[in-house]
Design an enzyme around this catalytic site. Structure first.
Site, mmCIF file in Angstrom:
data_model
loop_
_atom_site.group_PDB
_atom_site.id
_atom_site.type_symbol
_atom_site.label_atom_id
_atom_site.label_comp_id
_atom_site.label_asym_id
_atom_site.label_seq_id
_atom_site.Cartn_x
_atom_site.Cartn_y
_atom_site.Cartn_z
ATOM 1 N N GLY A 48 0.769 -1.248 0.000
ATOM 2 C CA GLY A 48 0.000 0.000 0.000
ATOM 3 C C GLY A 48 0.794 1.289 0.000
ATOM 4 O O GLY A 48 0.301 2.309 -0.474
ATOM 5 N N ASP A 107 0.959 3.309 4.445
ATOM 6 C CA ASP A 107 -0.118 4.117 3.877
ATOM 7 C C ASP A 107 -1.131 4.549 4.936
ATOM 8 O O ASP A 107 -1.372 5.740 5.122
ATOM 9 C CB ASP A 107 -0.811 3.385 2.712
ATOM 10 C CG ASP A 107 -1.234 1.961 3.071
ATOM 11 O OD1 ASP A 107 -0.974 1.505 4.212
ATOM 12 O OD2 ASP A 107 -1.830 1.294 2.208
ATOM 13 N N ASP A 110 -4.446 2.246 11.038
ATOM 14 C CA ASP A 110 -5.838 1.938 11.377
ATOM 15 C C ASP A 110 -5.843 1.311 12.776
ATOM 16 O O ASP A 110 -5.799 2.032 13.770
ATOM 17 C CB ASP A 110 -6.386 1.009 10.292
ATOM 18 C CG ASP A 110 -7.877 0.768 10.393
ATOM 19 O OD1 ASP A 110 -8.480 1.223 11.370
ATOM 20 O OD2 ASP A 110 -8.451 0.120 9.497
ATOM 21 N N GLY A 112 -3.396 -0.227 13.984
ATOM 22 C CA GLY A 112 -2.026 -0.076 14.472
ATOM 23 C C GLY A 112 -1.235 -1.370 14.465
ATOM 24 O O GLY A 112 -0.043 -1.377 14.720
ATOM 25 N N LEU A 115 1.874 -1.534 11.844
ATOM 26 C CA LEU A 115 3.008 -0.696 12.216
ATOM 27 C C LEU A 115 3.670 -1.211 13.492
ATOM 28 O O LEU A 115 4.897 -1.196 13.609
ATOM 29 C CB LEU A 115 2.517 0.745 12.403
ATOM 30 C CG LEU A 115 3.368 1.846 11.799
ATOM 31 C CD1 LEU A 115 3.782 1.530 10.381
ATOM 32 C CD2 LEU A 115 2.619 3.171 11.843
ATOM 33 N N LYS A 138 -6.091 7.198 10.700
ATOM 34 C CA LYS A 138 -7.555 7.087 10.851
ATOM 35 C C LYS A 138 -8.035 7.449 12.245
ATOM 36 O O LYS A 138 -9.240 7.571 12.460
ATOM 37 C CB LYS A 138 -8.014 5.677 10.476
ATOM 38 C CG LYS A 138 -8.104 5.484 8.980
ATOM 39 C CD LYS A 138 -8.973 4.303 8.633
ATOM 40 C CE LYS A 138 -9.102 4.185 7.127
ATOM 41 N NZ LYS A 138 -9.659 2.882 6.723
ATOM 42 N N ASP A 166 -5.524 -0.003 -2.336
ATOM 43 C CA ASP A 166 -6.448 -0.781 -3.159
ATOM 44 C C ASP A 166 -7.635 -1.289 -2.366
ATOM 45 O O ASP A 166 -7.634 -1.290 -1.134
ATOM 46 C CB ASP A 166 -5.725 -2.015 -3.705
ATOM 47 C CG ASP A 166 -5.496 -3.076 -2.615
ATOM 48 O OD1 ASP A 166 -5.023 -2.696 -1.525
ATOM 49 O OD2 ASP A 166 -5.823 -4.249 -2.851
ATOM 50 N N ARG A 172 -5.038 1.251 -7.303
ATOM 51 C CA ARG A 172 -3.721 1.709 -6.838
ATOM 52 C C ARG A 172 -3.152 2.818 -7.711
ATOM 53 O O ARG A 172 -2.344 3.630 -7.270
ATOM 54 C CB ARG A 172 -2.722 0.542 -6.812
ATOM 55 C CG ARG A 172 -3.011 -0.527 -5.768
ATOM 56 C CD ARG A 172 -1.802 -1.435 -5.617
ATOM 57 N NE ARG A 172 -2.116 -2.697 -4.967
ATOM 58 C CZ ARG A 172 -2.158 -2.892 -3.652
ATOM 59 N NH1 ARG A 172 -1.937 -1.890 -2.837
ATOM 60 N NH2 ARG A 172 -2.434 -4.083 -3.150
HETATM 61 P P1 IMP Z 1 -3.762 -1.659 10.685
HETATM 62 O O1 IMP Z 1 -2.794 -2.805 10.826
HETATM 63 O O2 IMP Z 1 -5.137 -2.016 11.134
HETATM 64 O O3 IMP Z 1 -3.267 -0.362 11.275
HETATM 65 O O4 IMP Z 1 -3.985 -1.461 9.148
HETATM 66 C C1 IMP Z 1 -3.047 -0.885 8.380
HETATM 67 C C2 IMP Z 1 -2.991 -1.570 7.036
HETATM 68 O O5 IMP Z 1 -4.291 -1.885 6.542
HETATM 69 C C3 IMP Z 1 -2.375 -0.608 6.077
HETATM 70 O O6 IMP Z 1 -1.046 -1.022 5.824
HETATM 71 C C4 IMP Z 1 -3.230 -0.689 4.847
HETATM 72 O O7 IMP Z 1 -2.595 -1.484 3.880
HETATM 73 C C5 IMP Z 1 -4.516 -1.374 5.252
HETATM 74 N N1 IMP Z 1 -5.645 -0.416 5.312
HETATM 75 C C6 IMP Z 1 -6.258 0.063 6.401
HETATM 76 N N2 IMP Z 1 -7.267 0.897 6.078
HETATM 77 C C7 IMP Z 1 -7.262 0.948 4.729
HETATM 78 C C8 IMP Z 1 -8.074 1.666 3.780
HETATM 79 O O8 IMP Z 1 -8.991 2.432 4.097
HETATM 80 N N3 IMP Z 1 -7.777 1.463 2.472
HETATM 81 C C9 IMP Z 1 -6.773 0.630 2.065
HETATM 82 N N4 IMP Z 1 -5.993 -0.039 2.914
HETATM 83 C C10 IMP Z 1 -6.245 0.103 4.236
HETATM 84 MG MG MG Z 2 -0.520 -1.832 3.980
#
Ligand code: IMP
Ligand code: MG
Length: 183
Positions: A48, A107, A110, A112, A115, A138, A166, A172
């Site tokens: 992403g 990217d 969300d 977390g 990361l 977010k 995506d 993308r």
């Molecule tokens: P987390 O692990 O929940 O913080 O999600 C982060 C990962 O989910 C990011 O690296 C994105 O690739 C994907 N992601 C989260 N929200 C979105 C979105 O709204 N659109 C596209 N990818 C998302």
């Molecule tokens: Mg990602």
């Protein structure tokens, strides 16, 4: 560019324009330069972040930085919009992060989990320091306790696409960040 872009049977609404993104990335690069991180290694989380990372490293160049760049493919989201909760390494980075100042680039922040996983990994591998930089924050209640060191934009709690991001491998290529209005 129009407010909305029709693409086949789908309609997208622009949230962040290419122009707004470009302006913000130059500001972000100056913020990162202010931290005076020697021997900087940018670690872009694929897939992403590839467009964001490509633009960000060139913004870093414009403010005089000379980072090395590596990539790590992590998966948390599968085909659909539902998080699995588990993060796994699909392709690891090549460079040795030991003793280096790392900047993890992703990217969206969300839950977390992605990361936090990347950060823990680089800690375990002996990075001297680790900072995180995301295009979109977010700002939801996170599954893990993690806030980004740098972010380009706060983002509404909606699924966003474009600028490298995506849904089921589509969108993308779009130069803006948008939301899917109709699918
Ligand atoms: P987390 O692990 O929940 O913080 O999600 C982060 C990962 O989910 C990011 O690296 C994105 O690739 C994907 N992601 C989260 N929200 C979105 C979105 O709204 N659109 C596209 N990818 C998302
Ligand atoms: Mg990602």
């Amino acid at each position: 560019m129009n407010e909305t872009t029709a693409k086949a049977d789908t309609e997208l609404e622009v949230i962040f324009t290419p122009e707004a993104i470009a302006v913000r990335l130059d500001e972000l690069a100056r913020e990162i330069a202010d931290a005076r991180l020697e021997n900087l290694l940018v670690v872009a989380i694929l897939k992403g972040s590839f467009v964001f990372a490509a633009d960000l490293i060139r913004a870093l160049h414009r403010v005089g930085l000379t980072p090395e760049v590596d990539f790590m493919t992590l998966s948390s989201y599968k085909k659909a919009r539902i998080a699995s909760g588990q993060v796994s390494i699909l392709r690891d980075m090549d460079l040795d992060v030991r003793g280096r100042n790392a900047l993890i680039v992703d990217d969206v922040l969300d839950s977390g989990r992605t990361l936090a996983f990347a950060k823990d990994l680089l800690v375990a591998r002996g990075a001297a320091s680790i900072r995180t930089c995301v295009l979109l924050d977010k700002q939801l209640p996170r599954a893990v306790n993690l806030e980004p060191d740098y972010y380009a934009f706060l983002c509404p709690n909606e699924f966003v696409v474009g600028y490298g991001m995506d849904v089921a491998h589509r969108y993308r290529e779009l130069p803006f960040v948008g939301r899917v209005v109709r699918q």
